[in-house]
Design a protein around this motif. Structure first.
Motif, PDB file in Angstrom:
ATOM      1  N   GLU A  79      41.479  -6.114 -16.141  1.00  0.00           N
ATOM      2  CA  GLU A  79      42.212  -5.032 -15.475  1.00  0.00           C
ATOM      3  C   GLU A  79      41.282  -3.898 -15.075  1.00  0.00           C
ATOM      4  O   GLU A  79      41.440  -3.296 -14.010  1.00  0.00           O
ATOM      5  CB  GLU A  79      43.329  -4.512 -16.393  1.00  0.00           C
ATOM      6  N   ALA A  80      40.277  -3.618 -15.930  1.00  0.00           N
ATOM      7  CA  ALA A  80      39.324  -2.554 -15.599  1.00  0.00           C
ATOM      8  C   ALA A  80      38.500  -2.917 -14.367  1.00  0.00           C
ATOM      9  O   ALA A  80      38.188  -2.057 -13.538  1.00  0.00           O
ATOM     10  CB  ALA A  80      38.409  -2.296 -16.797  1.00  0.00           C
ATOM     11  N   VAL A  81      38.164  -4.192 -14.249  1.00  0.00           N
ATOM     12  CA  VAL A  81      37.397  -4.637 -13.082  1.00  0.00           C
ATOM     13  C   VAL A  81      38.231  -4.490 -11.813  1.00  0.00           C
ATOM     14  O   VAL A  81      37.738  -4.080 -10.757  1.00  0.00           O
ATOM     15  CB  VAL A  81      36.939  -6.105 -13.269  1.00  0.00           C
ATOM     16  N   HIS A 100      38.268  -1.467  -9.316  1.00  0.00           N
ATOM     17  CA  HIS A 100      37.167  -1.235  -8.367  1.00  0.00           C
ATOM     18  C   HIS A 100      37.305  -2.092  -7.103  1.00  0.00           C
ATOM     19  O   HIS A 100      36.337  -2.263  -6.371  1.00  0.00           O
ATOM     20  CB  HIS A 100      35.824  -1.538  -9.046  1.00  0.00           C
ATOM     21  N   ILE A 101      38.496  -2.620  -6.865  1.00  0.00           N
ATOM     22  CA  ILE A 101      38.664  -3.572  -5.774  1.00  0.00           C
ATOM     23  C   ILE A 101      38.314  -2.957  -4.414  1.00  0.00           C
ATOM     24  O   ILE A 101      37.666  -3.609  -3.577  1.00  0.00           O
ATOM     25  CB  ILE A 101      40.113  -4.145  -5.770  1.00  0.00           C
ATOM     26  N   GLU A 102      38.704  -1.715  -4.180  1.00  0.00           N
ATOM     27  CA  GLU A 102      38.423  -1.097  -2.877  1.00  0.00           C
ATOM     28  C   GLU A 102      36.920  -0.934  -2.653  1.00  0.00           C
ATOM     29  O   GLU A 102      36.412  -1.148  -1.548  1.00  0.00           O
ATOM     30  CB  GLU A 102      39.127   0.266  -2.772  1.00  0.00           C
ATOM     31  N   THR A 103      36.210  -0.553  -3.727  1.00  0.00           N
ATOM     32  CA  THR A 103      34.750  -0.405  -3.615  1.00  0.00           C
ATOM     33  C   THR A 103      34.092  -1.730  -3.301  1.00  0.00           C
ATOM     34  O   THR A 103      33.162  -1.811  -2.481  1.00  0.00           O
ATOM     35  CB  THR A 103      34.178   0.161  -4.937  1.00  0.00           C
ATOM     36  N   VAL A 104      34.568  -2.800  -3.942  1.00  0.00           N
ATOM     37  CA  VAL A 104      33.983  -4.130  -3.727  1.00  0.00           C
ATOM     38  C   VAL A 104      34.280  -4.614  -2.303  1.00  0.00           C
ATOM     39  O   VAL A 104      33.410  -5.181  -1.633  1.00  0.00           O
ATOM     40  CB  VAL A 104      34.511  -5.135  -4.778  1.00  0.00           C
ATOM     41  N   ILE A 105      35.491  -4.387  -1.837  1.00  0.00           N
ATOM     42  CA  ILE A 105      35.835  -4.773  -0.461  1.00  0.00           C
ATOM     43  C   ILE A 105      34.959  -4.014   0.529  1.00  0.00           C
ATOM     44  O   ILE A 105      34.458  -4.589   1.519  1.00  0.00           O
ATOM     45  CB  ILE A 105      37.323  -4.505  -0.194  1.00  0.00           C
ATOM     46  N   ASN A 106      34.733  -2.743   0.261  1.00  0.00           N
ATOM     47  CA  ASN A 106      33.867  -1.946   1.128  1.00  0.00           C
ATOM     48  C   ASN A 106      32.439  -2.483   1.126  1.00  0.00           C
ATOM     49  O   ASN A 106      31.772  -2.533   2.168  1.00  0.00           O
ATOM     50  CB  ASN A 106      33.891  -0.488   0.668  1.00  0.00           C
ATOM     51  N   ARG A 142      26.236  -8.919  -0.406  1.00  0.00           N
ATOM     52  CA  ARG A 142      27.545  -9.297   0.143  1.00  0.00           C
ATOM     53  C   ARG A 142      28.067 -10.569  -0.521  1.00  0.00           C
ATOM     54  O   ARG A 142      29.265 -10.697  -0.779  1.00  0.00           O
ATOM     55  CB  ARG A 142      27.455  -9.482   1.662  1.00  0.00           C
ATOM     56  N   GLN A 143      27.164 -11.480  -0.793  1.00  0.00           N
ATOM     57  CA  GLN A 143      27.594 -12.716  -1.448  1.00  0.00           C
ATOM     58  C   GLN A 143      28.104 -12.441  -2.864  1.00  0.00           C
ATOM     59  O   GLN A 143      29.104 -13.004  -3.303  1.00  0.00           O
ATOM     60  CB  GLN A 143      26.432 -13.721  -1.499  1.00  0.00           C
ATOM     61  N   ARG A 144      27.412 -11.534  -3.582  1.00  0.00           N
ATOM     62  CA  ARG A 144      27.871 -11.172  -4.927  1.00  0.00           C
ATOM     63  C   ARG A 144      29.223 -10.450  -4.850  1.00  0.00           C
ATOM     64  O   ARG A 144      30.070 -10.614  -5.731  1.00  0.00           O
ATOM     65  CB  ARG A 144      26.853 -10.283  -5.613  1.00  0.00           C
ATOM     66  N   ALA A 145      29.418  -9.632  -3.811  1.00  0.00           N
ATOM     67  CA  ALA A 145      30.710  -8.960  -3.640  1.00  0.00           C
ATOM     68  C   ALA A 145      31.822  -9.987  -3.417  1.00  0.00           C
ATOM     69  O   ALA A 145      32.922  -9.859  -3.974  1.00  0.00           O
ATOM     70  CB  ALA A 145      30.642  -7.984  -2.470  1.00  0.00           C
ATOM     71  N   ALA A 146      31.534 -11.007  -2.619  1.00  0.00           N
ATOM     72  CA  ALA A 146      32.523 -12.079  -2.403  1.00  0.00           C
ATOM     73  C   ALA A 146      32.811 -12.811  -3.711  1.00  0.00           C
ATOM     74  O   ALA A 146      33.969 -13.142  -4.016  1.00  0.00           O
ATOM     75  CB  ALA A 146      32.012 -13.050  -1.341  1.00  0.00           C
ATOM     76  N   ASP A 147      31.767 -13.061  -4.499  1.00  0.00           N
ATOM     77  CA  ASP A 147      31.955 -13.718  -5.799  1.00  0.00           C
ATOM     78  C   ASP A 147      32.849 -12.883  -6.710  1.00  0.00           C
ATOM     79  O   ASP A 147      33.696 -13.414  -7.435  1.00  0.00           O
ATOM     80  CB  ASP A 147      30.602 -13.937  -6.485  1.00  0.00           C
ATOM     81  N   LEU A 148      32.638 -11.553  -6.700  1.00  0.00           N
ATOM     82  CA  LEU A 148      33.430 -10.675  -7.570  1.00  0.00           C
ATOM     83  C   LEU A 148      34.886 -10.626  -7.111  1.00  0.00           C
ATOM     84  O   LEU A 148      35.805 -10.656  -7.955  1.00  0.00           O
ATOM     85  CB  LEU A 148      32.819  -9.269  -7.589  1.00  0.00           C
ATOM     86  N   ASN A 165      47.004  -9.326  -6.639  1.00  0.00           N
ATOM     87  CA  ASN A 165      46.176  -8.896  -5.500  1.00  0.00           C
ATOM     88  C   ASN A 165      45.699 -10.048  -4.626  1.00  0.00           C
ATOM     89  O   ASN A 165      44.832  -9.873  -3.781  1.00  0.00           O
ATOM     90  CB  ASN A 165      44.960  -8.096  -6.001  1.00  0.00           C
ATOM     91  N   ALA A 166      46.255 -11.254  -4.838  1.00  0.00           N
ATOM     92  CA  ALA A 166      45.761 -12.444  -4.138  1.00  0.00           C
ATOM     93  C   ALA A 166      45.868 -12.290  -2.619  1.00  0.00           C
ATOM     94  O   ALA A 166      44.914 -12.589  -1.889  1.00  0.00           O
ATOM     95  CB  ALA A 166      46.518 -13.685  -4.600  1.00  0.00           C
TER      96      ALA A 166
END
Length: 962
Positions: free
Chosen positions: A364-366, A369-375, A386-392, A401-402
């Motif tokens: 839940e804590a992770v 940060h969804i908006e930051t990761v999408i950005n 970018r690849q690590r962001a996609a992995d996260l 959030n699917a």
């Protein structure tokens, strides 16, 4: 050469090096070196005994000459003699020469070992360190046998100096990595572990590297190290930077030791002792607190050291996965790094958060940060970030959030780097499938995926959507309607046509009531795409047409007319021709009841792991996929329940001609039902299969041959092909036998023969040394598209190759279609404890499958004119790189595999050849004309064939031969 005085630091060596550097050419350098070698040889063989200084100087010169790349075949005995000197500089040069030039097979090894034993027992710390460095540098099995019992004693002895202990620990680590079976700690274990309490930080740092390696192999034997490691870590973390002045790096106390201690603790579960565990948690909290403090220096070294400890601590917190408070704090700390200006920190933060996302405590804590990761996915410059962001995003996805994550990943796909598109497609497909509550959303997502990134949608993805649609009654009508609308687009990807053909063929009747999607409209829409598709897709569409005759009898006449057309029943592709003929006959002679039975709806597929998930695991490695399809109820719902037609689906796996589609969908893996008669499902598997041979598995066939594996699965960490691989391959374009590769250790000979589209190759691996090769293994892989162009099967070789012996390996090759690249051969073995890893290109080129064709002059030029389209011709004009000898030219052209046609060209100086390249898919006629110009020393080479890629490839290969 000027006179040399003995106190000037080997001025003669300096003069010699200066002379070498001043040489204007390679020849001048070799001349100067040969002169010096002759001088040194005469000094060594002279009657006058040389003093230690002279020996040292000449041995240094030999060492320098060797490092320039020249062979040295004398001077070894003089270097060994230097080991017995009592002067440090002379002994140092002796050990240096031995470490570089003497191998473990040398006859001098016994003398060297005796000298090392003398130094180890001398109690002179300088000499002991020199001998330990030599043992570690050589690191051979013989060294381990001689000293593995002695070094632990030196390491734990109370009177051993700290510098010697450091060298002993690292030397033992080197021997353990080379020969773990010979380094047995036994009685020394507890005393080695207690080195963690040593007062000297250098000893602790060296010892922990050894203990970490030993613990990873024998964790139970070294588990007492946990409490000592926690104690030492606590002292470091709680100390001020002034307490450990000698080991403080930019205001960070002992950063390397701290990282090693944290890494050692990751070899074990959380401590069971409450006091030790409490102390460790306190240490981790202190590290997290220090990360929040303002930096004590603006230097990058300070932040690097501080962050190295922090990330290692977070790795330990993730490893334990038992402290919710620490996990959430770690997540929040990483969240701060997501927007850091340092790219490496952002990368590491994303990578660590991927692991945190799989923990129930921090998931839940992770997600916060969804908006930051999408950005980050949209704006990062570095593709790896970018690849690590996609992995996260993939790792943090759940039901809540699917839809948002899938939508963002689909949006990013349109501009994503080509290198990560296939992986992104797999992840979107898996998430859409796993979290699909509304299956109409799932269908929309997959069709959108095909529209956006059709070239990267693998077969597993569209197989899976068909599988789910067939298993879900409630989505079949919606799928048919949606795919019908998607096919109306003017530019439609071939994968969309495949899905459309399959779904409309099965469920087109569900939308046939609407005049806008009447049966004839559906058929015309599908048939409008027919001429744009590849052979496998056309085969699938023909199967959809015969299904239409069953679903919509009013379309029978129109479809029969299509099947009866010359373009179908006289098609050059045998699969399409056979389907057209058989479907036409079936529709003509079968009654309505028989047709309905034979062409009934596909039965539901059995429950199994998603084939897309299996592909992603194979691509990323089994430990890299954090999202798995849930078992039990959800999986049952996903596949439409487990009670619908299970036996029919299993019977489908017993089809007499299993197709690639059936295999990839997992039908072959179902257990056959004893005595089950083939049902309609059995036929349907074949009817809806793709044309072409089933992909061979990477298992062992009946003859004991191993099929080639894709490069990623072929072997762990294969070496890249040698730089000279292309040159070695070109040597074998016009010949089949010879030495493919040779170095100081190994010789690889090759002998091959080819007939039509089949070939057999014999590889001979020769051990040129007197020491056996152990763990000898070879792997042949077909990179990229070559997997579908060549079928390569290998026999395994013996894992042990004795010194001076030779082993043989047989390789069978089948050419499925024309190709450009060559298979890769990877050889791995251990020699003297060191891993040898060699990769070469196997000399399998398209011309090996030539069948020579004799022709008269009239026939040749008639055929030459027929092949007159620009894309059918490849031409090169190039300068001769070898002599233009007539007999050599003829031999090379015959070696190419073609027939050399005499008295055909009006110019008798020219050469013309003809041949047919035999592949399983087709035969490619090829004509060749070589026009030499002896006066200008130039050639003009012209190739014409019925396939442009073949013309260009053969032209490129042949141009390198003249």
């Amino acid at each position: 050469m000027p006179a040399v005085s003995k106190g000037d630091g080997m001025r003669g060596l300096a003069v010699f090096i200066s002379d070498i550097r001043n040489c204007k050419s390679k020849e001048a350098e070799i001349k100067r070196i040969n002169k010096e070698l002759a001088n040194i040889r005469s000094k060594f063989k002279g009657d006058k005994a040389l003093d230690g200084y002279s020996k040292k100087k000449y041995v240094c010169k030999l060492l320098f000459i060797f490092l320039l790349g020249h062979d040295i075949d004398f001077g070894h005995m003089e270097a060994v003699n230097l080991l017995s000197s009592n002067k440090y500089t002379e002994k140092q040069i002796g050990y240096l020469f031995i470490s570089v030039l003497v191998n473990s097979n040398s006859e001098l090894i016994r003398l060297i070992n005796n000298a090392i034993k003398n130094d180890l027992s001398s109690r002179n710390p300088t000499f002991m360190c020199l001998s330990l460095h030599c043992i570690a540098n050589v690191g051979s099995r013989e060294m381990a046998e001689a000293f593995a019992g002695e070094i632990p004693r030196i390491l734990v002895a109370g009177d051993t100096m700290d510098s010697v202990k450091q060298s002993a620990a690292l030397c033992l680590l080197r021997l353990y990595k080379a020969s773990p079976d010979l380094v047995l700690m036994g009685e020394w274990t507890s005393r080695v572990v207690h080195l963690l309490n040593d007062q000297h930080m250098g000893v602790v740092t060296a010892a922990i590297s050894l203990i970490t390696c030993l613990s990873s192999k024998n964790p139970d034997e070294f588990k007492t190290c946990v409490s000592l490691a926690v104690s030492r870590l606590s002292r470091i973390v709680s100390s001020a930077s002034t307490d450990l002045q000698d080991y403080t790096y930019y205001f960070v106390p002992a950063p390397w030791l701290s990282c090693k201690l944290l890494r050692l603790l990751q070899c074990y579960p959380p401590p069971e002792d409450g006091a030790v565990k409490g102390r460790l948690v306190e240490c981790l909290e202190t590290i997290l607190n220090k990360a929040q403090e303002p930096p004590k220096s603006k230097k990058v070294q300070h932040s690097n050291a501080k962050n190295a400890i922090l990330f290692e601590a977070i790795s330990l917190i993730i490893h334990y996965d038992s402290e919710p408070n620490l996990l959430v704090r770690a997540c929040n700390q990483l969240g701060q790094f997501l927007q850091h200006r340092e790219t490496n920190l952002r990368y590491l933060a994303l990578e660590s958060m991927c692991t945190l996302a799989s923990s129930e405590f921090s998931h839940e804590a992770v997600k916060t940060h969804i908006e930051t990761v999408i950005n980050a996915l949209k704006t990062e410059r570095d593709v790896s970030v970018r690849q690590r962001a996609a992995d996260l995003l993939y790792a943090m996805c759940d039901r809540s959030n699917a839809k948002q994550i899938v939508a963002e990943m689909l949006s990013y796909l349109e501009t994503a780097d080509y290198s990560i598109r296939e992986e992104m497609v797999l992840k979107v497909a898996i998430l859409a499938e796993k979290y699909a509550v509304d299956y109409s959303w799932y269908v929309d997502t997959i069709l959108n995926l095909i529209r956006i990134a059709g070239d990267y949608v693998s077969e597993e993805v569209w197989y899976r959507v068909i599988q789910i649609v067939i298993n879900r009654d409630d989505v079949q009508g919606y799928a048919a309607k949606t795919v019908f609308e998607a096919l109306q687009a003017p530019a439609c990807h071939e994968n969309m046509v495949k899905v459309g053909g399959y779904i409309l063929g099965e469920f087109g009747n569900l939308i046939a009531g609407d005049p806008r999607s009447s049966p004839l409209v559906q058929f015309n829409l599908l048939h409008s795409k027919f001429h744009l598709c590849s052979v496998p897709t056309r085969a699938l569409l023909l199967s959809a047409y015969i299904k239409f005759i069953n679903l919509f009898p009013e379309t029978k006449a129109t479809i029969q007319e299509v099947l009866r057309s010359d373009s179908q029943i006289r098609n050059s592709d045998v699969e399409l021709q056979q389907r057209a003929v058989e479907y036409l006959k079936l529709s003509s002679i079968a009654s309505t009841d028989v047709l309905a039975t034979v062409l009934e709806e596909m039965p539901p597929f059995p429950e199994r792991e998603s084939s897309i998930l299996a592909k992603l695991k194979k691509k990323k490695g089994p430990g890299a996929v954090s999202v798995e399809l849930e078992d039990g109820k959800e999986r049952g719902e996903l596949n439409g329940g487990g009670d619908r037609g299970g036996d029919a689906a299993i019977a489908a796996s017993n089809a007499s001609t299993p197709s690639p589609s059936a295999d990839l969908l997992g039908l072959r893996s179902s257990a056959p039902v004893s005595g089950a008669a083939p049902s309609a499902g059995s036929l349907l598997v074949d009817v809806f299969s793709e044309a072409g041979p089933a992909a061979s598995s990477a298992g062992v066939n009946d003859d004991g041959f191993l099929s080639s594996a894709p490069p990623s699965a072929a072997s762990e960490d294969p070496a890249p092909p040698l730089p000279e691989s292309d040159e070695l391959l070109n040597k074998f374009v016009c010949k089949n036998n010879g030495v493919l590769f040779e170095n100081q250790l190994l010789q690889i000979g090759i002998k091959s023969e080819y007939r039509q589209n089949l070939g057999r190759m014999y590889l001979f691996y020769g051990n040129k040394t007197s020491v056996q090769f152990v763990s000898f293994s070879t792997t042949v892989s077909c990179p990229g598209e070559l997997q579908s162009q060549l079928n390569v099967q290998t026999k395994t070789v013996e894992p042990l190759v004795e010194g001076g012996a030779q082993v043989q390996q047989v390789i069978n090759i089948e050419c499925l279609t024309d190709f450009i690249d060559a298979p890769l051969l990877n050889i791995k073995f251990r020699y003297g404890g060191a891993l040898q890893n060699i990769s070469l290109k196997l000399p399998v080129t398209i011309n090996k499958f030539f069948q020579p064709t004799e022709m008269a002059a009239a026939d040749f030029f008639q055929r030459w004119k027929q092949l007159s389209q620009p894309q059918q011709e490849a031409q090169k004009i190039f300068k001769a790189s070898h002599g233009m000898d007539t007999e050599v030219l003829k031999a090379k052209l015959l070696g190419l595999g073609t027939a050399l046609l005499e008295n055909v060209d009006p110019n008798p100086e020219n050469y013309v050849c003809a041949g047919v390249i035999q592949t399983k898919a087709q035969q490619v006629g090829c004509l060749l004309r070589l026009e030499p110009n002896a006066q200008a020393q130039m050639y003009r080479l012209t190739l014409r064939s019925s396939k442009d890629t073949v013309s260009q490839r053969v032209c490129d290969l042949l141009a390198e031969q003249f």
